[in-house]
Design a protein around this motif. Sequence first.
Motif, PDB file in Angstrom:
ATOM      1  N   PRO A  83       0.813  -1.212   0.000  1.00 32.25           N
ATOM      2  CA  PRO A  83       0.000   0.000   0.000  1.00 32.25           C
ATOM      3  C   PRO A  83       0.848   1.264   0.000  1.00 32.25           C
ATOM      4  O   PRO A  83       1.874   1.338   0.674  1.00 32.25           O
ATOM      5  CB  PRO A  83      -0.796  -0.129   1.313  1.00 32.25           C
ATOM      6  N   TYR A  84       0.436   2.235  -0.794  1.00 36.08           N
ATOM      7  CA  TYR A  84       1.073   3.543  -0.955  1.00 36.08           C
ATOM      8  C   TYR A  84       2.352   3.500  -1.786  1.00 36.08           C
ATOM      9  O   TYR A  84       2.725   4.498  -2.387  1.00 36.08           O
ATOM     10  CB  TYR A  84       1.388   4.191   0.413  1.00 36.08           C
ATOM     11  N   LEU A  85       3.045   2.395  -1.810  1.00 40.08           N
ATOM     12  CA  LEU A  85       4.330   2.314  -2.509  1.00 40.08           C
ATOM     13  C   LEU A  85       4.242   1.564  -3.832  1.00 40.08           C
ATOM     14  O   LEU A  85       5.207   1.529  -4.578  1.00 40.08           O
ATOM     15  CB  LEU A  85       5.367   1.618  -1.613  1.00 40.08           C
ATOM     16  N   TYR A  86       3.120   0.937  -4.108  1.00 40.16           N
ATOM     17  CA  TYR A  86       2.876   0.136  -5.308  1.00 40.16           C
ATOM     18  C   TYR A  86       3.432  -1.271  -5.186  1.00 40.16           C
ATOM     19  O   TYR A  86       2.711  -2.236  -5.311  1.00 40.16           O
ATOM     20  CB  TYR A  86       3.471   0.781  -6.564  1.00 40.16           C
ATOM     21  N   GLN A 172       8.363   8.370  -3.986  1.00 37.50           N
ATOM     22  CA  GLN A 172       8.028   7.084  -3.371  1.00 37.50           C
ATOM     23  C   GLN A 172       8.861   6.850  -2.118  1.00 37.50           C
ATOM     24  O   GLN A 172       8.372   6.303  -1.124  1.00 37.50           O
ATOM     25  CB  GLN A 172       8.263   5.946  -4.362  1.00 37.50           C
ATOM     26  N   VAL A 175       7.422   8.754   0.752  1.00 39.03           N
ATOM     27  CA  VAL A 175       6.240   8.063   1.275  1.00 39.03           C
ATOM     28  C   VAL A 175       6.667   6.903   2.171  1.00 39.03           C
ATOM     29  O   VAL A 175       6.098   6.673   3.248  1.00 39.03           O
ATOM     30  CB  VAL A 175       5.345   7.571   0.124  1.00 39.03           C
ATOM     31  N   ASP A 176       7.687   6.155   1.725  1.00 35.72           N
ATOM     32  CA  ASP A 176       8.200   5.050   2.537  1.00 35.72           C
ATOM     33  C   ASP A 176       8.721   5.575   3.873  1.00 35.72           C
ATOM     34  O   ASP A 176       8.464   4.997   4.940  1.00 35.72           O
ATOM     35  CB  ASP A 176       9.315   4.336   1.770  1.00 35.72           C
ATOM     36  N   LEU A 179       5.860   6.403   6.212  1.00 29.65           N
ATOM     37  CA  LEU A 179       5.287   5.209   6.831  1.00 29.65           C
ATOM     38  C   LEU A 179       6.152   4.728   7.992  1.00 29.65           C
ATOM     39  O   LEU A 179       5.636   4.273   9.020  1.00 29.65           O
ATOM     40  CB  LEU A 179       5.134   4.105   5.791  1.00 29.65           C
TER      41      LEU A 179
END
Length: 425
Positions: A83-86, A172, A175-176, A179
């Motif tokens: 999720p969120y990272l593809y 990306q 985003v990681d 998280l």
Amino acid sequence: MSPSFRSFAVASWAALRSFWLIIGLWLAMLLAIETCFRLKNDVIDRRVGQRPSARVAGDPRAAPWEADFTREFNATRPNRWIPYLYFGRRPNYQGRYIQIDSAGHRVTPQSSTPSASVLRVFMFGGSTMWGDAQRGDHTIPAETARRLNQLAGPRARVEVTNFGEVGYVFTQEIVDLLLQLRNGHRPNVVVFYDGLNDVAATVQYGVAGLPQNEAKRSAEFDMGRALDRTGFARGFGKDARALGLLFGQSMRQLELSDWVLSHKPAQTAAYVAADSAARATVRNYAGNVELVEALAARYGFTPVYVWQPSLHASEKQLNAYEQRLRRRIERDPYHSRIQQVHRVLPPLLDSAMTDVAPGRFVDAASLFRGDTLAVYTDWLGHNTEVAVPHIVDAFWPALERAARGALEHPAATQTAPAARRPASN
């Protein structure tokens, strides 16, 4: 049974039999043609792999461990949805040269010296950070961990986590990081190693800031909606479209389809002038850096940013193998545009980063200028193992300052939960 009905039944059966006969012959011909194409391509692949002249000076495939590494690398290529990272690596893989931990990160060999405090370093990037074409103890994070262990000594245990993933762009990676921070994982230093994928994505779409191959993610979403029977659309029409979609996808798996499509006019990437693409990429990169700086101020870590060297615009003395790769770049419309952007971008980026992250941005674009070292393994820009120490040399002063600052404040290096990626849905 009336004669007219009997005649109709006999005619219908004959027509149905003829129809199935035609379908059967068509399928048999298709199977025969496809088999021929696959046999031909298999023979060509084997000959290319065995042809001595296919390898020239500097070819990294001459390494004795390369074949085993490639098998392990291919075994880790099937990704999982995150999720969120593809996407990301599937967890818990153990090979000789590649190990993946339970969080899906590539394992970085490092000292496990007991200590009350931990110097925690997160390293983000694409496949060059992950370590494409590099054994586990020869990656950028592994080289970094060795140096940090010497720097920290008995004062702290060093934990370097390799968050690199094939194809990831800067956004990306942020985003990681978000998280990780949300889940309570607190790094002391964060290194971002980027450039190749961000430029490639800009040229691919003519717009900066998108992940690579976003069109594939869009197509996968549309396909999933078309095949999903729990969606709002129901009925024969949707079923017919789903069957047509499955048939079309099945045909695209054929080598025959590849041959037919290879004779169509090539669809070039969205055109964007090199200067415009470079400026857009720089704006996006600087905007991302400002976001990271805000996170750093809030969560107490020190970020280091590295713009990586690339074969596309390298001014090193290319060996015979790298010259072959460069010619391939210049013949390919998409990669030749990437090359133009890489040549324009560095001074624009240096100017933009002067005030955003002073002393913590490292432009390594010209790192190997005039060097004869074998640096590149393919035309995408992955690096040889012997190039890794030189790459770490480029950002080591900034990283060393950040690490020393963390070590001088022990409260910032207390034990915290190990970094993990979110579980797949």
